[in-house]
Design an enzyme around this catalytic site. Structure first.
Site, short mmCIF file in Angstrom:
data_model
loop_
_atom_site.label_atom_id
_atom_site.label_comp_id
_atom_site.label_asym_id
_atom_site.label_seq_id
_atom_site.Cartn_x
_atom_site.Cartn_y
_atom_site.Cartn_z
N HIS A 1 0.84 -1.20 0.00
CA HIS A 1 0.00 0.00 0.00
C HIS A 1 0.87 1.24 0.00
O HIS A 1 1.98 1.26 0.55
CB HIS A 1 -1.00 0.00 1.17
CG HIS A 1 -0.39 -0.01 2.53
ND1 HIS A 1 -0.02 1.14 3.20
CD2 HIS A 1 -0.12 -1.04 3.39
CE1 HIS A 1 0.46 0.82 4.40
NE2 HIS A 1 0.42 -0.49 4.53
N ASP B 1 -0.11 4.36 1.20
CA ASP B 1 -0.38 5.36 2.23
C ASP B 1 0.34 5.04 3.53
O ASP B 1 0.74 3.90 3.79
CB ASP B 1 -1.88 5.51 2.48
CG ASP B 1 -2.52 4.24 3.03
OD1 ASP B 1 -2.18 3.14 2.54
OD2 ASP B 1 -3.35 4.34 3.95
N ASP C 1 6.30 1.24 6.73
CA ASP C 1 4.99 0.63 6.55
C ASP C 1 4.23 1.49 5.54
O ASP C 1 3.64 2.49 5.90
CB ASP C 1 4.27 0.59 7.90
CG ASP C 1 2.89 -0.03 7.84
OD1 ASP C 1 2.52 -0.57 6.78
OD2 ASP C 1 2.16 0.06 8.85
N GLU D 1 -5.00 2.06 2.80
CA GLU D 1 -5.00 0.83 3.61
C GLU D 1 -5.10 1.16 5.09
O GLU D 1 -5.79 0.47 5.85
CB GLU D 1 -3.73 0.03 3.32
CG GLU D 1 -3.74 -1.39 3.89
CD GLU D 1 -3.15 -1.50 5.29
OE1 GLU D 1 -3.22 -2.59 5.89
OE2 GLU D 1 -2.63 -0.48 5.81
N ASP E 1 3.58 -6.71 3.96
CA ASP E 1 3.02 -5.72 4.89
C ASP E 1 2.86 -6.30 6.28
O ASP E 1 1.74 -6.52 6.74
CB ASP E 1 1.68 -5.22 4.37
CG ASP E 1 1.13 -4.06 5.19
OD1 ASP E 1 1.91 -3.43 5.92
OD2 ASP E 1 -0.08 -3.80 5.09
N HIS F 1 3.61 2.61 13.05
CA HIS F 1 2.56 3.51 13.54
C HIS F 1 3.05 4.34 14.72
O HIS F 1 2.27 4.72 15.60
CB HIS F 1 1.28 2.74 13.92
CG HIS F 1 0.61 2.10 12.76
ND1 HIS F 1 -0.68 1.60 12.82
CD2 HIS F 1 1.03 1.87 11.49
CE1 HIS F 1 -1.01 1.09 11.65
NE2 HIS F 1 0.02 1.23 10.83
#
Length: 381
Positions: free
Chosen positions: A78, A80, A108, A141, A165, A354
């Protein structure tokens, strides 16, 4: 076939420093189209999913013809990233990549994207025969697999593939739960809390009784329940007439998922049905509505499938020992698998995702690229 470490490091850095928070992936999409188009894809597709997702670009598919008489496979990543993701600057300490500032790094999922680019570069410069390949690159995503959900699965020609991922390395995710999202609305009756409280029905207390009786937390090895938000009422001096609760049920068992979802529904309905007016003065009765939305379907792969045996074979070819695990969260792989396109998740080496402590090692991205090259070129499965 030799992976060029510094070239891989450079493209990873360039990807990370091209901001792409969810719904703002357009700059990375243009960068990817510029790089990958020069590597001779048979077809480049940008779908019309932006009308659904609200992103500033669509999902991308790059198709590369193969000269091996093998079934095609796809690799999925992904574009984003989560916030804070604007003005990313990469710091490299030896072979460790981190953010140089107060943002996430973006490994990520740009570690996966960089590995895909380096894989295709190595295949091209070595003129190495490979199976037909597709790179399926999604938007949005991180905000609920929105891009993958909006992607027409008929656009993917390969019948199975690998999502690059996951945190960690030398790890394959073979199972991920299905998830039901719950929106529970409990209705009461508003009244003045000081003048006529007996005329009202306090939706908060009714909801609290039901929540106290509902399953919550880890129920078994396969199933979890969480109630994440509750909102209602307008002022301390008004008996609240509505409460909205947002929750979820996850399970690796489709049967258990539905059983627990129904148990929650029944619990709320029973509490409402058993409610009694303590004074006989209430101006109505409580009510409840529960909406259930399947956020993503179950992913459960057969350990003896060609999809996973191909990973075993590729890992052996590049001297990696892989572990096979269950995940507790969903990804684009759940969506693809739900469309009948079995998709295993391969970890890319990223850690602390994150967060502003996110990092990745160059060695892990190099070895990921070697694994992808083996998946593209091995011929037994």
């Amino acid at each position: 076939m030799q992976v060029k470490r510094e070239r891989l490091a450079d493209i990873f850095t360039q990807l990370c420093e091209t901001d792409s928070p969810s719904r703002h992936e357009g700059r990375v999409a243009e960068l990817l189209k510029g790089i990958l188009t020069r590597l001779g894809p048979a077809e480049v597709v940008e779908d019309d999913s932006a009308a659904v997702t609200g992103a500033d670009c669509g999902n991308l598919i790059f198709r590369f013809d193969g000269s091996l008489d093998q079934e095609p496979i796809f690799f999925s990543c992904h574009m984003d990233t989560v916030e804070p993701a604007r003005g990313v600057k990469v710091k490299r300490s030896g072979d460790l990549f981190t953010s140089a500032g107060e943002t996430i790094l973006g490994s990520d999922d740009k570690s996966g994207l960089a590995a895909c680019i380096e894989m295709m570069r190595v295949l091209r410069e070595n003129d190495r025969p490979h199976r037909p390949l597709e790179l399926v690159i999604t938007t949005c995503e991180e905000i609920g697999l929105v891009g993958a959900k909006a992607l027409d699965p008929q656009l993917i020609q390969a019948r199975e593939g690998y999502a690059l991922d996951s945190s960690g390395f030398a790890k394959v995710i073979t199972h991920a739960p299905a998830l039901n999202r719950l929106t529970i609305t409990v209705g009461g009756v508003a009244s003045h809390a000081g003048l006529h409280p007996e005329w009202g029905i306090n939706a908060i207390t009714v909801a609290a009784r039901a929540l106290a009786q509902c399953p919550c937390g880890r129920l078994d090895e396969e199933t979890t329940v969480n109630f994440g938000t509750i909102r209602g009422g307008v002022a301390a001096n008004i008996v609240p007439e509505k409460v909205v609760i947002e929750g979820e049920v996850r399970s690796h068992s489709a049967t258990r998922l539905e059983e627990v979802t129904q148990e929650i529904r029944t619990t709320f309905e029973t509490v409402i049905a058993q409610w009694q007016d303590p004074t006989g003065s209430a101006k109505g009765c409580p009510g409840v509505e529960m909406e259930v939305y399947q956020d993503f379907p179950l992913m459960a792969l057969d350990r003896e499938s060609d999809l996973l045996r191909r990973v075993d074979q590729a890992a052996t070819a590049v001297d990696l020992e892989m572990s096979y695990e269950k995940a507790g969260g969903g990804s684009d792989a759940n969506i693809f698998t739900g469309h009948g396109l079995p998709t295993a998740i391969i970890a890319t080496g990223m850690t602390n995702v994150h967060s502003t402590e996110e990092q990745v090692e160059l060695d892990d991205m190099v070895n990921l690229t070697r694994l992808l090259l083996a998946l593209a070129t091995e011929t037994s499965c």
